[in-house]
Design a protein around this motif. Structure first.
Motif, mmCIF file in Angstrom:
data_model
loop_
_atom_site.group_PDB
_atom_site.id
_atom_site.type_symbol
_atom_site.label_atom_id
_atom_site.label_comp_id
_atom_site.label_asym_id
_atom_site.label_seq_id
_atom_site.Cartn_x
_atom_site.Cartn_y
_atom_site.Cartn_z
ATOM 1 N N GLY A 15 0.858 -1.186 0.000
ATOM 2 C CA GLY A 15 0.000 0.000 0.000
ATOM 3 C C GLY A 15 0.887 1.227 0.000
ATOM 4 O O GLY A 15 1.728 1.387 -0.871
ATOM 5 N N GLU A 16 0.726 2.072 1.002
ATOM 6 C CA GLU A 16 1.567 3.264 1.121
ATOM 7 C C GLU A 16 2.606 3.120 2.231
ATOM 8 O O GLU A 16 3.390 4.029 2.465
ATOM 9 C CB GLU A 16 0.691 4.489 1.388
ATOM 10 C CG GLU A 16 -0.228 4.820 0.223
ATOM 11 C CD GLU A 16 -1.041 6.070 0.466
ATOM 12 O OE1 GLU A 16 -0.797 6.767 1.474
ATOM 13 O OE2 GLU A 16 -1.924 6.347 -0.351
ATOM 14 N N GLN A 17 2.604 1.982 2.906
ATOM 15 C CA GLN A 17 3.506 1.759 4.032
ATOM 16 C C GLN A 17 4.769 1.036 3.576
ATOM 17 O O GLN A 17 4.704 0.099 2.795
ATOM 18 C CB GLN A 17 2.800 0.925 5.101
ATOM 19 C CG GLN A 17 3.452 0.964 6.430
ATOM 20 C CD GLN A 17 3.465 2.353 7.033
ATOM 21 O OE1 GLN A 17 2.516 3.106 6.912
ATOM 22 N NE2 GLN A 17 4.553 2.697 7.667
ATOM 23 N N VAL A 18 5.931 1.467 4.085
ATOM 24 C CA VAL A 18 7.217 0.863 3.735
ATOM 25 C C VAL A 18 7.656 -0.047 4.881
ATOM 26 O O VAL A 18 7.586 0.335 6.054
ATOM 27 C CB VAL A 18 8.279 1.947 3.470
ATOM 28 C CG1 VAL A 18 9.611 1.311 3.112
ATOM 29 C CG2 VAL A 18 7.821 2.873 2.360
ATOM 30 N N TYR A 19 8.106 -1.250 4.535
ATOM 31 C CA TYR A 19 8.545 -2.251 5.503
ATOM 32 C C TYR A 19 9.950 -2.717 5.169
ATOM 33 O O TYR A 19 10.402 -2.594 4.041
ATOM 34 C CB TYR A 19 7.621 -3.476 5.486
ATOM 35 C CG TYR A 19 6.224 -3.178 5.950
ATOM 36 C CD1 TYR A 19 5.874 -3.346 7.280
ATOM 37 C CD2 TYR A 19 5.248 -2.740 5.064
ATOM 38 C CE1 TYR A 19 4.588 -3.083 7.721
ATOM 39 C CE2 TYR A 19 3.963 -2.470 5.485
ATOM 40 C CZ TYR A 19 3.632 -2.641 6.814
ATOM 41 O OH TYR A 19 2.363 -2.375 7.244
ATOM 42 N N THR A 20 10.605 -3.300 6.157
ATOM 43 C CA THR A 20 11.888 -3.959 5.956
ATOM 44 C C THR A 20 11.674 -5.445 6.200
ATOM 45 O O THR A 20 11.182 -5.842 7.256
ATOM 46 C CB THR A 20 12.951 -3.423 6.935
ATOM 47 O OG1 THR A 20 13.115 -2.025 6.714
ATOM 48 C CG2 THR A 20 14.283 -4.125 6.726
ATOM 49 N N LEU A 21 12.032 -6.260 5.223
ATOM 50 C CA LEU A 21 11.946 -7.709 5.325
ATOM 51 C C LEU A 21 13.352 -8.249 5.516
ATOM 52 O O LEU A 21 14.238 -7.986 4.703
ATOM 53 C CB LEU A 21 11.324 -8.302 4.062
ATOM 54 C CG LEU A 21 11.275 -9.829 3.986
ATOM 55 C CD1 LEU A 21 10.363 -10.385 5.071
ATOM 56 C CD2 LEU A 21 10.821 -10.268 2.610
ATOM 57 N N THR A 22 13.571 -8.977 6.608
ATOM 58 C CA THR A 22 14.862 -9.601 6.883
ATOM 59 C C THR A 22 14.683 -11.104 6.840
ATOM 60 O O THR A 22 13.842 -11.653 7.550
ATOM 61 C CB THR A 22 15.401 -9.175 8.262
ATOM 62 O OG1 THR A 22 15.457 -7.747 8.319
ATOM 63 C CG2 THR A 22 16.783 -9.747 8.506
ATOM 64 N N ILE A 23 15.468 -11.749 5.989
ATOM 65 C CA ILE A 23 15.458 -13.205 5.887
ATOM 66 C C ILE A 23 16.826 -13.685 6.348
ATOM 67 O O ILE A 23 17.847 -13.254 5.828
ATOM 68 C CB ILE A 23 15.208 -13.653 4.436
ATOM 69 C CG1 ILE A 23 13.902 -13.067 3.911
ATOM 70 C CG2 ILE A 23 15.192 -15.171 4.342
ATOM 71 C CD1 ILE A 23 13.674 -13.282 2.432
ATOM 72 N N ASP A 24 16.834 -14.566 7.345
ATOM 73 C CA ASP A 24 18.095 -15.101 7.850
ATOM 74 C C ASP A 24 17.943 -16.595 8.118
ATOM 75 O O ASP A 24 16.857 -17.144 7.951
ATOM 76 C CB ASP A 24 18.574 -14.334 9.083
ATOM 77 C CG ASP A 24 17.652 -14.437 10.275
ATOM 78 O OD1 ASP A 24 16.863 -15.380 10.357
ATOM 79 O OD2 ASP A 24 17.748 -13.560 11.154
ATOM 80 N N PRO A 25 19.015 -17.269 8.528
ATOM 81 C CA PRO A 25 18.929 -18.713 8.735
ATOM 82 C C PRO A 25 17.897 -19.132 9.795
ATOM 83 O O PRO A 25 17.399 -20.253 9.762
ATOM 84 C CB PRO A 25 20.340 -19.094 9.182
ATOM 85 C CG PRO A 25 21.213 -18.059 8.564
ATOM 86 C CD PRO A 25 20.404 -16.795 8.618
#
Length: 64
Positions: A15-25
């Motif tokens: 939408g209009e919201q910004v997120y940070t996606l973190t993928i780790d082990p």
């Protein structure tokens, strides 16, 4: 296939919201940009089918 041996971070707009996606082990974490707390799902929960339950529990106990 490249093994996931360190954290991978990407910016995501929903939408209009910004997120940070973190993928780790250990799993993945989705956090609103500029915030510290978000939704975390461990890979073990995801594979076993408990991911939906874990996400719902986290959402119900988080502060808004």
């Amino acid at each position: 296939m490249t093994p996931l041996d360190k954290a991978l971070r990407r910016e995501l707009t929903i939408g209009e919201q910004v997120y940070t996606l973190t993928i780790d082990p250990a799993g993945l974490k989705l956090v609103e940009k500029g915030r510290r707390n978000g939704v975390e799902v461990r890979w073990a929960d995801f594979v076993s089918g408990d991911a939906a339950l874990a996400a719902a529990l986290q959402a119900s106990t988080s502060k808004t």
